[in-house]
Every structure is written in structure tokens, then in C-alpha cells.
Write a protein that holds these residues in place. Structure first.
Motif, PDB file in Angstrom:
ATOM      1  N   TRP A 213     -26.324  22.620  56.553  1.00 53.84           N
ATOM      2  CA  TRP A 213     -26.908  21.733  55.742  1.00 53.84           C
ATOM      3  C   TRP A 213     -28.052  20.798  56.404  1.00 53.84           C
ATOM      4  O   TRP A 213     -28.094  20.750  57.267  1.00 53.84           O
ATOM      5  CB  TRP A 213     -25.972  21.138  55.064  1.00 53.84           C
ATOM      6  CG  TRP A 213     -25.442  19.560  55.737  1.00 53.84           C
ATOM      7  CD1 TRP A 213     -26.005  18.556  55.402  1.00 53.84           C
ATOM      8  CD2 TRP A 213     -24.718  19.514  56.834  1.00 53.84           C
ATOM      9  NE1 TRP A 213     -25.277  17.449  56.211  1.00 53.84           N
ATOM     10  CE2 TRP A 213     -24.496  17.991  56.818  1.00 53.84           C
ATOM     11  CE3 TRP A 213     -23.808  20.399  57.431  1.00 53.84           C
ATOM     12  CZ2 TRP A 213     -23.743  17.593  57.705  1.00 53.84           C
ATOM     13  CZ3 TRP A 213     -22.959  19.905  58.473  1.00 53.84           C
ATOM     14  CH2 TRP A 213     -22.889  18.561  58.667  1.00 53.84           C
TER      15      TRP A 213
ATOM     16  N   TYR B 125     -21.344  27.341  57.633  1.00 52.13           N
ATOM     17  CA  TYR B 125     -22.273  26.439  56.637  1.00 52.13           C
ATOM     18  C   TYR B 125     -23.065  25.280  57.564  1.00 52.13           C
ATOM     19  O   TYR B 125     -22.891  24.993  58.442  1.00 52.13           O
ATOM     20  CB  TYR B 125     -21.071  25.595  55.892  1.00 52.13           C
ATOM     21  CG  TYR B 125     -21.991  24.681  54.863  1.00 52.13           C
ATOM     22  CD1 TYR B 125     -22.132  25.274  53.747  1.00 52.13           C
ATOM     23  CD2 TYR B 125     -22.157  23.176  55.076  1.00 52.13           C
ATOM     24  CE1 TYR B 125     -23.047  24.467  52.731  1.00 52.13           C
ATOM     25  CE2 TYR B 125     -22.802  22.638  54.116  1.00 52.13           C
ATOM     26  CZ  TYR B 125     -23.368  22.930  53.158  1.00 52.13           C
ATOM     27  OH  TYR B 125     -23.622  22.348  52.070  1.00 52.13           O
TER      28      TYR B 125
ATOM     29  N   ASN C  97     -28.739  20.989  49.289  1.00 48.54           N
ATOM     30  CA  ASN C  97     -28.294  20.718  50.579  1.00 48.54           C
ATOM     31  C   ASN C  97     -28.181  21.615  51.424  1.00 48.54           C
ATOM     32  O   ASN C  97     -28.505  21.336  52.842  1.00 48.54           O
ATOM     33  CB  ASN C  97     -27.510  19.636  50.652  1.00 48.54           C
ATOM     34  CG  ASN C  97     -27.528  18.670  51.930  1.00 48.54           C
ATOM     35  OD1 ASN C  97     -28.639  18.249  52.041  1.00 48.54           O
ATOM     36  ND2 ASN C  97     -26.437  18.307  52.166  1.00 48.54           N
ATOM     37  N   MET C  98     -27.871  22.645  51.184  1.00 54.35           N
ATOM     38  CA  MET C  98     -27.219  24.033  51.941  1.00 54.35           C
ATOM     39  C   MET C  98     -28.582  24.611  52.444  1.00 54.35           C
ATOM     40  O   MET C  98     -29.400  25.074  51.923  1.00 54.35           O
ATOM     41  CB  MET C  98     -26.509  24.878  51.237  1.00 54.35           C
ATOM     42  CG  MET C  98     -25.838  26.214  51.848  1.00 54.35           C
ATOM     43  SD  MET C  98     -25.142  27.139  51.011  1.00 54.35           S
ATOM     44  CE  MET C  98     -26.254  28.002  50.317  1.00 54.35           C
TER      45      MET C  98
ATOM     46  N   ASP D  13     -26.392  24.095  45.220  1.00 53.90           N
ATOM     47  CA  ASP D  13     -26.170  23.207  46.388  1.00 53.90           C
ATOM     48  C   ASP D  13     -27.578  23.077  47.031  1.00 53.90           C
ATOM     49  O   ASP D  13     -28.004  23.740  48.360  1.00 53.90           O
ATOM     50  CB  ASP D  13     -25.281  23.712  47.425  1.00 53.90           C
ATOM     51  CG  ASP D  13     -24.775  22.767  48.679  1.00 53.90           C
ATOM     52  OD1 ASP D  13     -25.727  21.783  48.885  1.00 53.90           O
ATOM     53  OD2 ASP D  13     -24.019  23.093  49.326  1.00 53.90           O
TER      54      ASP D  13
END
Length: 266
Positions: free
Chosen positions: A105, A103, A84-85, A82
């Protein structure tokens, strides 16, 4: 997703059943994208509304449903696929199949980065699996100055076994990004961001078995609750995260031609 909008609760069988129905039903959904095995729908809502409900479906050959379920749970592996994280971690355990997590991002520049605190729950049903979440407030994890705290009204995955060693993945999300976003951003999510994100999850599923063999292969607390060492969290410590209590920034004037071309997923 929270009942009545006020009380934090752990989803029950009826919530999972409702989520599954939304994933599998086509009524009220409009197809926005359909290419190379990926389909994206949006719910009929006002064009100007930033709180879009989006549903995505991808057929995953050579990836069993249980493998994709592991991929979506495994926070250590998420850091591998991921891009984007920015950061993710589990905050605490509510029950054997519910927890609270964080979370954050990267949003495409010049938009501000977003983050969430969510109550997540999961349900294996034979060969099918579901993971759903919605935003909550935790007193130790208030909004941060370097992020815009977004609100998940309902987000989740349905993984359906599709013959031997294959599955179909649905991703359904309704998020308030807490910003008056330009229309091109909303369009971009359905036409570009969502399909690319689904393909990334599929590729992550193909690579997961080899990665997991080298990284604590027996450790799967989402399958074996006795392995879960997270501190317990009480429902009484949580409250529903209402969007109107958060900062709302106006990014409608940001032009599309200034969008960064970095790798971006939903």
C-alpha cells in the motif's frame, strides 16, 4: 498473535473468540474519535510507541453482513475501491478457510511505501463473520527493495449482523510499520486515516451487489472452497515474520507540512 512467537499455525476457535472479545470489549481502550457513526479507539500504550493497537467501528445501514464479508474477501473488487492499495494477490491455500497472501500500500509522501505477507483465516458464524491475519515469511516472497516490509501482529475484521439488511463492522489492527514514525503520523491514523478507510469499506459494500452481478457472480471461493484453484502451501514452508529481522528506518524527522494531500486510507 502467533503462539509463543515461533510456530506458524492456523488460528482455531479460541483465537477467533479472543479476537471477537477484543472487538466488543471497551476495557483498556481509549476513544480517540467519534463522529458520524464511526468510532476509533486506541489501546493504552506508550505515546512514543509506533506499534499502536487501534480499533474502529462503523454502523453500515443497507449493507447485509454477508455482503461486507464478500467485499473484504474479493481481491478483484478491492482494486475498485481501495485507492491506497498498490498490489494484492493470493499466494496459496492452506485449508478451506486459510490462505497466504500479499498486500502493498501507498504511504503518504514522504514516507516509504509498505508491504505485507500474511496468513489469513476466516470464520462465518451464523449471521456474523470474522477475518483475521498475521505476518509470516514465505521463501518465495522475501522483502523487496522498493518497499518497507511491515509486520501485522494481529489484524482483522468482525462483521456483526444488525437487523435485516444492516451490519456493524469492527476493524482491529496492531501493526509494526518497521519505521520510527513521527508522532503526527500515529495521531493522523486514528483521527483521519482509520475513519476514512471505514467509510470507504461501507460505500464499497453498497456498490458491491451491482458490481458482482457483472463480474462472475457465482465465483466466491471464500464461500465455496471447491472453487479455490490456488496452489497448496505447507505450514512447514512458512515461518513467523519477526519485526527485528527486518530493516528499520527512521522517519521521525519528517515534517507534517510535507505530507502529500493525496487520497489515503489505512
Amino acid at each position: 498473535m502467533s503462539r509463543g512467537g515461533e510456530m506458524v499455525y492456523i488460528p482455531d476457535d479460541s483465537d477467533f473468540s479472543s479476537f471477537r472479545d477484543q472487538c466488543e470489549s471497551l476495557e483498556g481502550w481509549h476513544c480517540r474519535y467519534n463522529k458520524a457513526g464511526v468510532t476509533v479507539w486506541s489501546q493504552a500504550q506508550e505515546e512514543s510507541c509506533a506499534v499502536q493497537k487501534i480499533k474502529t467501528r462503523i454502523s453500515c445501514k443497507d449493507v447485509p453482513a454477508e455482503t461486507l464479508y464478500d467485499v473484504l474477501h474479493d481481491t478483484r473488487y478491492r482494486k475498485k475501491w481501495d485507492s491506497n492499495m498498490i498490489e494484492t494477490y493470493d499466494i496459496g491455500r492452506l485449508t478451506v478457510n486459510a490462505d497466504v497472501g500479499y498486500y502493498s500500500w501507498k504511504c503518504p509522501s514522504p514516507l516509504k511505501n509498505r508491504d505485507f505477507v500474511t496468513l489469513r483465516s476466516w470464520l462465518p458464524l451464523g449471521n456474523d463473520y470474522m477475518i483475521i491475519n498475521y505476518s509470516v515469511k514465505h521463501p518465495k516472497y522475501p522483502p523487496r527493495k522498493d518497499f518497507v516490509r511491515a509486520v501485522s501482529l494481529q489484524t482483522g475484521y468482525l462483521i456483526k449482523a444488525n437487523g435485516a439488511g444492516a451490519c456493524i463492522l469492527y476493524y482491529l489492527t496492531q501493526v509494526d510499520p518497521r519505521g520510527s514514525l513521527p508522532k503526527w503520523v500515529v495521531n493522523r491514523v486514528s483521527q483521519f486515516v482509520a475513519p476514512k478507510a471505514m467509510k470507504k469499506i461501507y460505500k464499497a459494500g453498497l456498490k458491491y451487489p451491482e458490481w458482482k452481478r457483472k463480474h462472475d457472480p457465482g465465483y466466491k471461493p471464500w464461500v465455496y472452497p471447491e472453487q479455490n484453484t490456488l496452489p497448496s502451501v505447507s505450514l512447514a514452508d512458512l515461518s513467523v515474520q519477526h519485526a527485528d529481522s527486518l530493516e528499520n528506518i527512521d522517519e521521525t524527522g519528517l515534517p507534517e507540512d510535507h505530507l502529500s494531500t493525496s487520497d489515503h486510507e489505512a
